[in-house]
Design a protein around this motif. Sequence first.
Motif, PDB file in Angstrom:
ATOM      1  N   ALA A 104       0.838  -1.210   0.000  1.00  0.00           N
ATOM      2  CA  ALA A 104       0.000   0.000   0.000  1.00  0.00           C
ATOM      3  C   ALA A 104       0.867   1.253   0.000  1.00  0.00           C
ATOM      4  CB  ALA A 104      -0.936  -0.003   1.211  1.00  0.00           C
ATOM      5  N   GLU A 105       1.920   1.263   0.792  1.00  0.00           N
ATOM      6  CA  GLU A 105       2.802   2.430   0.834  1.00  0.00           C
ATOM      7  C   GLU A 105       3.478   2.657  -0.520  1.00  0.00           C
ATOM      8  OE1 GLU A 105       6.771   4.086   3.094  1.00  0.00           O
ATOM      9  OE2 GLU A 105       5.444   2.730   4.191  1.00  0.00           O
ATOM     10  N   ALA A 106       3.922   1.595  -1.151  1.00  0.00           N
ATOM     11  CA  ALA A 106       4.560   1.735  -2.467  1.00  0.00           C
ATOM     12  C   ALA A 106       3.576   2.307  -3.487  1.00  0.00           C
ATOM     13  CB  ALA A 106       5.098   0.380  -2.930  1.00  0.00           C
ATOM     14  N   ARG A 107       2.344   1.830  -3.457  1.00  0.00           N
ATOM     15  CA  ARG A 107       1.328   2.359  -4.382  1.00  0.00           C
ATOM     16  C   ARG A 107       1.044   3.838  -4.081  1.00  0.00           C
ATOM     17  NH1 ARG A 107      -1.420  -1.940  -7.155  1.00  0.00           N
ATOM     18  NH2 ARG A 107      -0.700  -3.933  -6.318  1.00  0.00           N
ATOM     19  N   ALA A 108       1.007   4.182  -2.799  1.00  0.00           N
ATOM     20  CA  ALA A 108       0.750   5.575  -2.414  1.00  0.00           C
ATOM     21  C   ALA A 108       1.880   6.481  -2.895  1.00  0.00           C
ATOM     22  CB  ALA A 108       0.578   5.673  -0.903  1.00  0.00           C
ATOM     23  N   MET A 116      -0.303   8.714   4.375  1.00  0.00           N
ATOM     24  CA  MET A 116      -1.203   7.556   4.403  1.00  0.00           C
ATOM     25  C   MET A 116      -2.071   7.696   5.642  1.00  0.00           C
ATOM     26  SD  MET A 116       1.160   4.260   3.407  1.00  0.00           S
ATOM     27  CE  MET A 116      -0.117   3.077   3.742  1.00  0.00           C
ATOM     28  N   GLN A 117      -3.362   7.459   5.486  1.00  0.00           N
ATOM     29  CA  GLN A 117      -4.259   7.529   6.634  1.00  0.00           C
ATOM     30  C   GLN A 117      -5.190   6.328   6.613  1.00  0.00           C
ATOM     31  OE1 GLN A 117      -5.849  11.427   5.807  1.00  0.00           O
ATOM     32  NE2 GLN A 117      -7.676  10.583   4.807  1.00  0.00           N
ATOM     33  N   PHE A 130      -0.450  -3.295  15.764  1.00  0.00           N
ATOM     34  CA  PHE A 130       0.158  -3.550  14.458  1.00  0.00           C
ATOM     35  C   PHE A 130       0.464  -2.239  13.736  1.00  0.00           C
ATOM     36  CE2 PHE A 130      -0.889  -4.036   9.873  1.00  0.00           C
ATOM     37  CZ  PHE A 130       0.223  -4.761   9.480  1.00  0.00           C
ATOM     38  N   TYR A 131      -0.516  -1.349  13.638  1.00  0.00           N
ATOM     39  CA  TYR A 131      -0.312  -0.090  12.925  1.00  0.00           C
ATOM     40  C   TYR A 131       0.742   0.776  13.616  1.00  0.00           C
ATOM     41  CZ  TYR A 131      -4.350  -1.364  10.121  1.00  0.00           C
ATOM     42  OH  TYR A 131      -5.201  -2.018   9.280  1.00  0.00           O
ATOM     43  N   PHE A 136       2.475   4.185  12.226  1.00  0.00           N
ATOM     44  CA  PHE A 136       1.266   5.013  12.206  1.00  0.00           C
ATOM     45  C   PHE A 136       1.043   5.588  13.598  1.00  0.00           C
ATOM     46  CE2 PHE A 136       0.652   2.424   8.502  1.00  0.00           C
ATOM     47  CZ  PHE A 136      -0.040   3.233   7.617  1.00  0.00           C
ATOM     48  N   LEU A 137       0.590   6.830  13.638  1.00  0.00           N
ATOM     49  CA  LEU A 137       0.313   7.494  14.903  1.00  0.00           C
ATOM     50  C   LEU A 137      -1.187   7.700  15.059  1.00  0.00           C
ATOM     51  CD1 LEU A 137       3.058  10.264  14.690  1.00  0.00           C
ATOM     52  CD2 LEU A 137       3.165   8.093  15.948  1.00  0.00           C
TER      53      LEU A 137
END
Length: 147
Positions: A104-108, A116-117, A130-131, A136-137
């Motif tokens: 997902a990060e690569a696609r973003a 990313m949210q 996990f996040y 992720f915060l």
Amino acid sequence: MIRFREATRDDVSAVVALLVDDHLGATREADDLPHYLTAFDAMQAEGANHLIVGEADGRIIATYQITFIQGLSLRAARRTQIESVRVASDLRGKGLGAALMADAEARARDAGCTLMQLTTNRTREEAHRFYKRLGFLPSHVGFKREL
């Protein structure tokens, strides 16, 4: 080896099965494939809304939805919204979720996003851990209202 790719209409029933394979999804999803196929078709027509599946040995074992959003805030940032993250219950804890989020990060990044949210149900404490492990915060409070 898991391979991530854009879902096809033929994948929708397997994706719905992953959504149901979850304590929350089991209570909110329905056995109404035509409804899901209509939604998939609408997602495809939007252009910036993609359903991604993870496949291994011919089996759909993971999925997520990624939507690219252009905004004005944060200096006109382009962001990505991640939804419906699922890994087959018999394969959880094996690193597939981290691989899914890396995809997902690569696609973003490829789409020019700088943020990313995602949201996650407050009862999903394992998902929260996990996040956070992925960087992720929990920076915002989310609100939803059914219409």
